[in-house]
Write an enzyme that holds these catalytic residues in place. Structure first.
Site, PDB file in Angstrom:
ATOM      1  N   LYS A  21      -0.871  57.571  37.001  1.00  0.00           N
ATOM      2  CA  LYS A  21      -0.035  58.764  37.264  1.00  0.00           C
ATOM      3  C   LYS A  21       1.005  58.918  36.156  1.00  0.00           C
ATOM      4  O   LYS A  21       1.407  57.946  35.511  1.00  0.00           O
ATOM      5  CB  LYS A  21       0.649  58.698  38.626  1.00  0.00           C
ATOM      6  N   ASP A 152       4.275  53.420  44.871  1.00  0.00           N
ATOM      7  CA  ASP A 152       3.360  54.399  44.273  1.00  0.00           C
ATOM      8  C   ASP A 152       1.940  54.302  44.832  1.00  0.00           C
ATOM      9  O   ASP A 152       1.065  55.071  44.423  1.00  0.00           O
ATOM     10  CB  ASP A 152       3.304  54.209  42.749  1.00  0.00           C
TER      11      ASP A 152
END
Ligand code: C5P
Length: 327
Positions: A21, A152
């Site tokens: 990401k 995350d």
């Protein structure tokens, strides 16, 4: 999620692909009593993938190959091992035997790079073991288990583009048009996420003490609605100038060379240039695939980073790519 119907059985193996990401917005609030920081972030999954294969075994083991492999712990501190153990507990396998699993991690996402590579591997292990064990855990529960492993992990499960609140684990999908072309520049060495957050707090306190007008207390962060509108429009020229990261000054103070990397990206036509997450990876947004190729060549030539890759986003979250009996 892409699914291939697995052939189940004790000799089964499941392979899952999981994306890195970047953060298009990373706004950091004051430290919370639990040591974390409240965030408003916009996660964006990109086409740089780790792959994990799990297969049944008497005892759990993990092997890591590829980008940064030697830096990844192989014991219980490994996030994929922790994820498999957490899923085994949640499904009641632990203690009944049958919770052993062989985990093979093939890394392309660099370690300690601000790209959530460790969380990605944890997410992949959750999806892979869920499939291997035919555990039938739904996406919400998988996300809750993942959030206990790393902030995350829920996003690595979800993929796409999403707004993250809380520690980054409370997610809402964002509406995004089109596909974005990125160049990622990897740093020569990694950065520790806790160090970067602690440095952010220190820099903020020093600025307040010097009386240069930093707000006290640190305000609660807010979503950048202009960025969300730009993402809906699908126009990279509108998105580029709105990329932001509150951790960037901390990452720059810990690795001053990153300033030159950001400058090189801007000089070679990046529409936006930002440190990803806690760094040190720099993410450069390009107008299209051709511009990204030129940008990649320019940044490589500037000699300010270890390696450069071209990726696109948004990419799908952790997905099963193959499942079946081992030959
Ligand atoms: O959740 P994760 O294990 O990835 O976080 C690593 C460290 O990063 C935390 O221990 C904390 O120091 C810092 N962190 C934070 N606020 C967040 C996320 C992470 O302070 N929202």
């Amino acid at each position: 999620m892409t699914h291939v119907t697995p052939i189940r059985g004790s000799a089964g193996a499941v392979t899952v692909r999981v994306p890195a990401k970047v953060n298009l917005q990373l706004s950091v609030g004051p430290p919370r009593p639990d040591g974390y920081h409240g965030l408003v972030t916009v996660f964006h999954a990109v086409s740089l993938f780790d792959e994990i294969t799990v297969s049944e075994a008497d005892r759990t083991s993990v092997s890591v190959s590829g980008e940064g492999g030697p830096a990844v712990p192989l014991g219980p501190a490994n996030l994929a091992v922790r994820a498999a153990a957490a899923l085994a507990r949640a499904t009641g396998r632990r203690g009944r035997g049958g919770a052993g699993v062989r985990i093979e991690i093939r890394k392309r996402i660099p370690v300690a790079a601000g790209l959530a590579g460790g969380s990605a591997d944890a997410a992949a292990a959750l999806v892979a073991c869920n499939e291997l064990w035919n555990a039938g855990i739904g996406p919400d529960e998988l996300s809750e288990i993942g959030a206990q492993i790393g902030s995350d992990v829920p996003f690595a499960l979800l993929g796409g583009t999403a707004v993250g609140l809380g520690r980054g684990e409370r997610l809402t999908r964002a509406l995004v048009s089109g596909s974005y072309h990125w160049v990622l520049a990897f740093g020569a060495s990694g950065l520790s996420t806790p160090d970067v957050y602690a440095t952010c707090d220190r820099l903020r306190a020093a600025r307040r003490a010097s009386g240069d007008g930093d707000p006290d207390p640190v305000p609660e962060p807010e979503l950048n609605t202009a960025l969300m509108a730009a993402l809906r429009s699908g126009d990279p020229a509108a998105v580029g100038p709105l990329l932001s990261n509150d951790l960037q000054p901390a990452a720059l103070s810990l690795q001053p060379l990153l300033r030159r990397a950001l400058a090189a990206g801007r000089e070679h036509g990046a529409l936006g240039a930002v440190v990803s997450g806690s760094g040190p990876t720099c993410a450069f947004l390009a107008a299209d695939a051709d511009a990204a190729s030129e940008l990649a060549v320019g940044v490589t030539g500037a000699g300010v980073c270890r390696a450069v890759v071209q990726v696109t986003g948004p990419a799908p979250g952790a997905s099963v790519v193959s499942a079946g009996a081992i030959a």
